[in-house]
Design a protein around this motif. Structure first.
Motif, PDB file in Angstrom:
ATOM      1  N   LEU A 203       0.739  -1.127   0.043  1.00 31.14           N
ATOM      2  CA  LEU A 203       0.073  -0.116  -0.151  1.00 31.14           C
ATOM      3  C   LEU A 203       0.910   1.375  -0.077  1.00 31.14           C
ATOM      4  CD1 LEU A 203      -2.930  -1.191   2.571  1.00 31.14           C
ATOM      5  CD2 LEU A 203      -2.677  -1.263   0.056  1.00 31.14           C
ATOM      6  N   SER A 204       2.150   1.311   0.370  1.00 27.00           N
ATOM      7  CA  SER A 204       2.905   2.363   0.406  1.00 27.00           C
ATOM      8  C   SER A 204       3.867   2.235  -0.871  1.00 27.00           C
ATOM      9  CB  SER A 204       4.029   2.340   1.665  1.00 27.00           C
ATOM     10  OG  SER A 204       5.031   1.280   1.388  1.00 27.00           O
ATOM     11  N   ASP A 205       4.760   2.999  -1.201  1.00 26.25           N
ATOM     12  CA  ASP A 205       5.637   3.007  -2.177  1.00 26.25           C
ATOM     13  C   ASP A 205       6.604   2.282  -2.111  1.00 26.25           C
ATOM     14  OD1 ASP A 205       7.312   4.418  -0.374  1.00 26.25           O
ATOM     15  OD2 ASP A 205       7.661   6.192  -1.544  1.00 26.25           O
ATOM     16  N   GLY A 206       6.661   1.144  -1.078  1.00 27.44           N
ATOM     17  CA  GLY A 206       7.851   0.131  -0.693  1.00 27.44           C
ATOM     18  C   GLY A 206       8.884   0.405  -0.282  1.00 27.44           C
ATOM     19  N   THR A 207       9.343   1.714  -0.052  1.00 29.82           N
ATOM     20  CA  THR A 207      10.526   2.275   0.195  1.00 29.82           C
ATOM     21  C   THR A 207      10.857   2.296   1.782  1.00 29.82           C
ATOM     22  OG1 THR A 207       9.980   4.716   0.410  1.00 29.82           O
ATOM     23  CG2 THR A 207      10.898   3.721  -1.663  1.00 29.82           C
ATOM     24  N   PRO A 208       9.812   2.261   2.651  1.00 30.34           N
ATOM     25  CA  PRO A 208      10.221   2.487   4.159  1.00 30.34           C
ATOM     26  C   PRO A 208      10.741   1.130   4.510  1.00 30.34           C
ATOM     27  CG  PRO A 208       7.832   2.694   3.793  1.00 30.34           C
ATOM     28  CD  PRO A 208       8.230   2.326   2.452  1.00 30.34           C
ATOM     29  N   TRP A 209      11.915   1.343   5.439  1.00 30.94           N
ATOM     30  CA  TRP A 209      12.587   0.491   6.155  1.00 30.94           C
ATOM     31  C   TRP A 209      12.017  -0.050   7.344  1.00 30.94           C
ATOM     32  CZ3 TRP A 209      17.204  -1.319   4.464  1.00 30.94           C
ATOM     33  CH2 TRP A 209      17.871  -0.485   3.192  1.00 30.94           C
ATOM     34  N   ARG A 210      12.183  -1.685   7.366  1.00 33.20           N
ATOM     35  CA  ARG A 210      11.690  -2.346   8.665  1.00 33.20           C
ATOM     36  C   ARG A 210      12.686  -3.220   9.065  1.00 33.20           C
ATOM     37  NH1 ARG A 210       8.234   0.694   8.223  1.00 33.20           N
ATOM     38  NH2 ARG A 210       6.077   0.697   8.471  1.00 33.20           N
ATOM     39  N   PRO A 211      13.210  -3.334  10.478  1.00 38.65           N
ATOM     40  CA  PRO A 211      13.933  -4.462  10.923  1.00 38.65           C
ATOM     41  C   PRO A 211      12.905  -5.506  11.302  1.00 38.65           C
ATOM     42  CG  PRO A 211      13.622  -3.024  12.435  1.00 38.65           C
ATOM     43  CD  PRO A 211      12.898  -2.268  11.191  1.00 38.65           C
ATOM     44  N   LEU A 212      13.360  -6.680  11.067  1.00 39.40           N
ATOM     45  CA  LEU A 212      12.418  -7.692  11.634  1.00 39.40           C
ATOM     46  C   LEU A 212      13.426  -8.876  12.353  1.00 39.40           C
ATOM     47  CD1 LEU A 212      10.772  -6.992   9.157  1.00 39.40           C
ATOM     48  CD2 LEU A 212      10.310  -9.205   8.422  1.00 39.40           C
ATOM     49  N   ILE A 213      12.370  -9.574  13.285  1.00 38.93           N
ATOM     50  CA  ILE A 213      13.027 -10.659  14.255  1.00 38.93           C
ATOM     51  C   ILE A 213      12.119 -11.837  14.153  1.00 38.93           C
ATOM     52  CG2 ILE A 213      11.999  -9.649  16.281  1.00 38.93           C
ATOM     53  CD1 ILE A 213      14.830 -10.846  17.496  1.00 38.93           C
ATOM     54  N   HIS A 214      12.421 -12.805  14.168  1.00 38.55           N
ATOM     55  CA  HIS A 214      11.507 -14.063  14.052  1.00 38.55           C
ATOM     56  C   HIS A 214      11.088 -14.420  15.536  1.00 38.55           C
ATOM     57  CE1 HIS A 214      10.127 -18.243  13.735  1.00 38.55           C
ATOM     58  NE2 HIS A 214      10.000 -17.905  12.369  1.00 38.55           N
ATOM     59  N   VAL A 215       9.858 -14.900  15.605  1.00 38.26           N
ATOM     60  CA  VAL A 215       9.364 -15.090  16.952  1.00 38.26           C
ATOM     61  C   VAL A 215      10.196 -16.109  17.739  1.00 38.26           C
ATOM     62  CG1 VAL A 215       7.840 -16.895  16.344  1.00 38.26           C
ATOM     63  CG2 VAL A 215       7.247 -15.379  18.137  1.00 38.26           C
ATOM     64  N   GLU A 216      10.889 -17.159  17.225  1.00 41.12           N
ATOM     65  CA  GLU A 216      11.910 -17.758  18.023  1.00 41.12           C
ATOM     66  C   GLU A 216      12.989 -17.093  18.390  1.00 41.12           C
ATOM     67  OE1 GLU A 216      12.467 -21.381  15.680  1.00 41.12           O
ATOM     68  OE2 GLU A 216      10.463 -21.899  15.526  1.00 41.12           O
ATOM     69  N   ASP A 217      13.729 -16.228  17.751  1.00 38.38           N
ATOM     70  CA  ASP A 217      14.736 -15.442  18.221  1.00 38.38           C
ATOM     71  C   ASP A 217      14.308 -14.439  19.157  1.00 38.38           C
ATOM     72  OD1 ASP A 217      16.546 -16.675  16.498  1.00 38.38           O
ATOM     73  OD2 ASP A 217      16.075 -15.462  14.727  1.00 38.38           O
ATOM     74  N   MET A 218      13.094 -14.030  19.175  1.00 42.80           N
ATOM     75  CA  MET A 218      12.585 -13.372  20.321  1.00 42.80           C
ATOM     76  C   MET A 218      12.610 -14.078  21.495  1.00 42.80           C
ATOM     77  SD  MET A 218       9.273 -11.560  18.400  1.00 42.80           S
ATOM     78  CE  MET A 218       8.860 -10.252  19.867  1.00 42.80           C
ATOM     79  N   ALA A 219      12.206 -15.407  21.728  1.00 43.87           N
ATOM     80  CA  ALA A 219      12.460 -16.005  22.515  1.00 43.87           C
ATOM     81  C   ALA A 219      13.729 -16.456  23.084  1.00 43.87           C
ATOM     82  CB  ALA A 219      11.958 -17.506  22.098  1.00 43.87           C
ATOM     83  N   ARG A 220      14.849 -16.425  22.340  1.00 47.78           N
ATOM     84  CA  ARG A 220      16.134 -16.593  22.521  1.00 47.78           C
ATOM     85  C   ARG A 220      16.639 -15.236  23.232  1.00 47.78           C
ATOM     86  NH1 ARG A 220      17.089 -18.171  18.075  1.00 47.78           N
ATOM     87  NH2 ARG A 220      17.067 -20.261  18.265  1.00 47.78           N
ATOM     88  N   ALA A 221      16.280 -14.301  22.941  1.00 49.20           N
ATOM     89  CA  ALA A 221      16.806 -12.978  23.561  1.00 49.20           C
ATOM     90  C   ALA A 221      16.212 -12.816  24.915  1.00 49.20           C
ATOM     91  CB  ALA A 221      16.133 -11.762  22.523  1.00 49.20           C
TER      92      ALA A 221
END
Length: 348
Positions: A203-221
């Motif tokens: 829906l946007s122009d596709g340029t916004p930046w997003r950092p992602l993390i997998h839910v399993e890596d959230m558990a690890r943290a």
């Protein structure tokens, strides 16, 4: 070891409970949750809370002091968990995400809890130009959800922690399959669109930046944070949680999903006004402090896990944005059917 997880019946909690049970088979794991989303199971062969020792139902704003007796670590997941819900219930979002979280930390301190872990968010950087954001950079929260996370961190910084160690994990945007998968998250949404409609509409122009993390890596943290000592980062620590390789522009995420699911078309609205929520994040401090708990799941693995998980459920709902996969829709349905008030208290 005795661990209390508030908000354990959402998206992250089931994965965290499974992770902790496997890693610490003799630990006592206590869940505390309102139960709003308990029925929103996605391909689960086991009720996730069966892996906890005790499950309590209650409002995060009303956590009983007695539940903290003998607890070693508290993990505060309980929250109004995204921008649409935060915008719809702004005052309640502050009550639950901020005031209840600080109150719980104070109760934990008084009960002699050793570690308090708060699930914070990189969304507090908001619109951020000039390179990846570090923990010392200016915050620019654009939504009620992001503002509530900033307010909680400031509250945790100002209260007397006594002998307790407090960690605010500024998580990147969550993704991946869970026993209660949400599809109101960017990567999860794209995979669902590809499977259900064969097309991803950005829906946007596709340029916004997003950092992602997998839910399993959230558990690890979180596992790292429940054992962190004050000598490793300070008595209170706010740390970006993720990895530098997982900073993506939205259009690149759509492209990665299309590549993994052949036949998927990608439509980008190049004429759309820019999405102000755009930020890349520097995760160097987390890498320095938690070298043994770094993210391990790749973007390709996250997409494949979602694809396999949703296909295993025979997911084909092109109207999923009006379903229980969207947390706001679940709350609205509770209200329509007279179970839940506008203050997000159950109607007894």
């Amino acid at each position: 070891m005795k661990i209390l997880i508030t908000g354990n019946m959402g998206y992250v909690g089931p994965v965290l409970t499974r992770y902790l049970r496997a890693r610490y088979p003799h630990a006592v794991i206590i869940g505390y949750d309102s139960g709003f989303f308990g029925h929103c199971l996605t391909g689960a062969g086991l009720l996730p809370e069966a892996q906890a020792d005790v499950q309590h139902f209650g409002d995060a704003r009303l956590l009983p002091k007695s539940l903290l007796e003998g607890v070693d670590a508290v993990v505060q997941l309980a929250a109004v968990s995204n921008d649409p819900m935060g915008n719809r219930y702004e005052a309640v979002t502050d009550d639950i995400n901020h005031r209840a979280a600080v109150r719980t930390a104070e109760l934990a301190r008084d009960a002699g809890v050793k570690n308090y872990v708060f699930a914070s968010s990189c969304s507090m950087y908001g619109a951020a130009e000039g390179g990846p954001r570090r923990e010392t950079d200016q915050l620019n929260p654009l939504t009620a959800y992001a503002r509530s996370k900033v307010a909680t961190e400031r509250g945790l910084q100002t209260i007397d922690l006594g002998g307790m160690v407090s960690t605010a994990l500024r998580f990147a945007t969550a993704c991946g399959m869970s026993p209660r998968t949400r599809l109101d998250l960017v990567l999860n949404d794209f995979v669902a669109c590809a499977l259900a409609a064969g097309e991803i509409t950005v829906l946007s122009d596709g340029t916004p930046w997003r950092p992602l993390i997998h839910v399993e890596d959230m558990a690890r943290a979180i596992d790292w944070a429940i054992h962190r000592e004050a000598g490793n980062g300070g008595q209170f620590l706010a740390v970006n949680t993720g990895c530098n390789e997982w900073n993506y522009q939205v259009r690149d995420l759509a492209g990665a999903v299309a590549e993994a699911i052949p036949g998927t078309r990608v439509s980008i609205n190049t004429d759309a006004p820019p999405d102000k929520r755009s930020y890349s994040v520097d995760f160097s401090l987390y890498r320095e402090l938690a070298p043994g708990h770094q993210p391990q799941v790749s973007l390709a693995e996250a997409i494949l896990g979602l694809k396999n998980g949703l296909e295993g459920m025979n997911f084909r709902d092109a109207s999923f944005r009006n379903s229980q996969f969207m947390r706001l829709k679940v709350l609205e349905r509770h209200m329509e059917e007279g179970r839940l008030g506008e203050d997000l208290h159950w109607i007894r």
